[in-house]
Motif scaffolding. Sequence first.
Motif, PDB file in Angstrom:
ATOM      1  N   LEU A   1       0.911  -1.309  -0.016  1.00 54.43           N
ATOM      2  CA  LEU A   1      -0.082   0.074  -0.070  1.00 54.43           C
ATOM      3  C   LEU A   1       0.855   1.238   0.030  1.00 54.43           C
ATOM      4  N   ALA A   2       1.896   1.215   0.861  1.00 54.29           N
ATOM      5  CA  ALA A   2       2.865   2.241   0.837  1.00 54.29           C
ATOM      6  C   ALA A   2       3.358   2.767  -0.481  1.00 54.29           C
ATOM      7  N   GLN A   3       3.780   1.687  -1.353  1.00 54.87           N
ATOM      8  CA  GLN A   3       4.266   2.058  -2.463  1.00 54.87           C
ATOM      9  C   GLN A   3       3.246   2.536  -3.547  1.00 54.87           C
ATOM     10  N   ARG A   4       2.089   1.987  -3.614  1.00 56.52           N
ATOM     11  CA  ARG A   4       1.037   2.596  -4.310  1.00 56.52           C
ATOM     12  C   ARG A   4       0.829   4.007  -4.077  1.00 56.52           C
ATOM     13  N   ILE A   5       0.616   4.240  -2.851  1.00 52.05           N
ATOM     14  CA  ILE A   5      -0.020   5.646  -2.395  1.00 52.05           C
ATOM     15  C   ILE A   5       1.346   6.801  -2.169  1.00 52.05           C
ATOM     16  N   LYS A   6       2.278   6.209  -2.209  1.00 49.15           N
ATOM     17  CA  LYS A   6       3.665   6.821  -2.051  1.00 49.15           C
ATOM     18  C   LYS A   6       3.513   7.631  -0.563  1.00 49.15           C
ATOM     19  N   TYR A   7       3.477   6.666   0.344  1.00 54.22           N
ATOM     20  CA  TYR A   7       3.566   7.132   1.921  1.00 54.22           C
ATOM     21  C   TYR A   7       4.326   6.178   2.374  1.00 54.22           C
ATOM     22  N   ASP A   8       5.122   6.469   3.472  1.00 53.80           N
ATOM     23  CA  ASP A   8       6.059   5.505   4.317  1.00 53.80           C
ATOM     24  C   ASP A   8       5.157   4.682   4.827  1.00 53.80           C
ATOM     25  N   ALA A   9       5.628   3.210   5.011  1.00 51.71           N
ATOM     26  CA  ALA A   9       4.732   2.281   5.659  1.00 51.71           C
ATOM     27  C   ALA A   9       4.556   2.814   7.118  1.00 51.71           C
ATOM     28  N   ARG A  10       5.625   3.380   7.622  1.00 51.04           N
ATOM     29  CA  ARG A  10       5.350   3.781   9.278  1.00 51.04           C
ATOM     30  C   ARG A  10       4.078   4.685   9.441  1.00 51.04           C
ATOM     31  N   THR A  11       4.072   5.676   8.482  1.00 48.79           N
ATOM     32  CA  THR A  11       3.007   6.686   8.513  1.00 48.79           C
ATOM     33  C   THR A  11       1.691   6.034   8.301  1.00 48.79           C
ATOM     34  N   ILE A  12       1.617   4.792   7.457  1.00 48.73           N
ATOM     35  CA  ILE A  12       0.468   4.015   7.300  1.00 48.73           C
ATOM     36  C   ILE A  12       0.010   3.463   8.653  1.00 48.73           C
ATOM     37  N   ARG A  13       1.192   2.533   9.221  1.00 47.25           N
ATOM     38  CA  ARG A  13       0.939   2.068  10.618  1.00 47.25           C
ATOM     39  C   ARG A  13       0.544   3.047  11.596  1.00 47.25           C
ATOM     40  N   ASN A  14       1.073   4.121  11.772  1.00 47.50           N
ATOM     41  CA  ASN A  14       1.256   4.909  12.957  1.00 47.50           C
ATOM     42  C   ASN A  14       0.105   5.946  12.966  1.00 47.50           C
ATOM     43  N   GLN A  15      -0.103   6.700  11.502  1.00 46.33           N
ATOM     44  CA  GLN A  15      -1.153   7.627  11.697  1.00 46.33           C
ATOM     45  C   GLN A  15      -2.333   7.375  10.869  1.00 46.33           C
ATOM     46  N   LEU A  16      -2.375   6.810   9.579  1.00 47.18           N
ATOM     47  CA  LEU A  16      -3.496   6.676   8.861  1.00 47.18           C
ATOM     48  C   LEU A  16      -4.368   5.343   9.499  1.00 47.18           C
ATOM     49  N   LYS A  17      -3.626   4.331   9.929  1.00 45.09           N
ATOM     50  CA  LYS A  17      -4.692   3.153  10.503  1.00 45.09           C
ATOM     51  C   LYS A  17      -5.114   3.750  12.012  1.00 45.09           C
ATOM     52  N   ASP A  18      -6.444   3.442  12.054  1.00 42.01           N
ATOM     53  CA  ASP A  18      -7.032   3.809  13.595  1.00 42.01           C
ATOM     54  C   ASP A  18      -7.440   5.380  13.222  1.00 42.01           C
ATOM     55  N   SER A  19      -7.086   6.171  12.371  1.00 41.82           N
ATOM     56  CA  SER A  19      -7.597   7.595  12.462  1.00 41.82           C
ATOM     57  C   SER A  19      -8.264   7.832  10.967  1.00 41.82           C
ATOM     58  N   VAL A  20      -7.721   7.264   9.809  1.00 42.94           N
ATOM     59  CA  VAL A  20      -8.397   7.524   8.682  1.00 42.94           C
ATOM     60  C   VAL A  20      -8.903   6.195   7.967  1.00 42.94           C
ATOM     61  N   LEU A  21      -8.064   5.162   8.159  1.00 44.86           N
ATOM     62  CA  LEU A  21      -8.660   3.979   7.862  1.00 44.86           C
ATOM     63  C   LEU A  21      -9.368   2.957   8.789  1.00 44.86           C
ATOM     64  N   ILE A  22     -10.488   2.387   8.389  1.00 41.99           N
ATOM     65  CA  ILE A  22     -11.245   1.788   9.246  1.00 41.99           C
ATOM     66  C   ILE A  22     -11.165   0.260   9.140  1.00 41.99           C
ATOM     67  N   GLU A  23     -10.899  -0.182  10.167  1.00 42.40           N
ATOM     68  CA  GLU A  23     -10.885  -1.630  10.122  1.00 42.40           C
ATOM     69  C   GLU A  23     -12.359  -2.411   9.613  1.00 42.40           C
ATOM     70  N   GLY A  24     -12.557  -3.065   8.656  1.00 35.21           N
ATOM     71  CA  GLY A  24     -13.663  -3.895   8.402  1.00 35.21           C
ATOM     72  C   GLY A  24     -14.090  -2.964   7.180  1.00 35.21           C
ATOM     73  N   VAL A  25     -13.400  -1.538   6.518  1.00 34.48           N
ATOM     74  CA  VAL A  25     -13.966  -0.882   5.682  1.00 34.48           C
ATOM     75  C   VAL A  25     -12.746  -0.854   4.702  1.00 34.48           C
ATOM     76  N   HIS A  26     -11.620  -0.414   5.253  1.00 36.18           N
ATOM     77  CA  HIS A  26     -10.485  -0.204   4.406  1.00 36.18           C
ATOM     78  C   HIS A  26      -9.245  -1.345   4.765  1.00 36.18           C
ATOM     79  N   TYR A  27      -9.470  -2.200   5.800  1.00 37.53           N
ATOM     80  CA  TYR A  27      -8.395  -3.223   5.974  1.00 37.53           C
ATOM     81  C   TYR A  27      -9.271  -4.288   6.926  1.00 37.53           C
TER      82      TYR A  27
END
Length: 78
Positions: free
Chosen positions: A12-38
């Motif tokens: 996902l990080a490669q596709r959206i040009k975000y660092d994997a740590r940003t996805i894990r630490n900031q996007l998941k649980d604030s922007v990305l919703i379990e059951g919808v996005h992951y």
Amino acid sequence: MSHQTFLTTEELAQRIKYDARTIRNQLKDSVLIEGVHYVRPFGGRKILYIWEQILEDMTKVQPRSTSIPMAAGGVCNG
């Protein structure tokens, strides 16, 4: 049944040009919703992101906000 593309955090990080740590630490649980996005397959710890849902939400046009944050809290809608 519709086709869904499941991606790891790194894919996902490669596709959206975000660092994997940003996805894990900031996007998941604030922007990305379990059951919808992951999902967590089989109730495990591994997370797989649903590409089609993320792409759809990323490309939605968001209405421009005219709210101005106030120093004491709250917002001024101008």
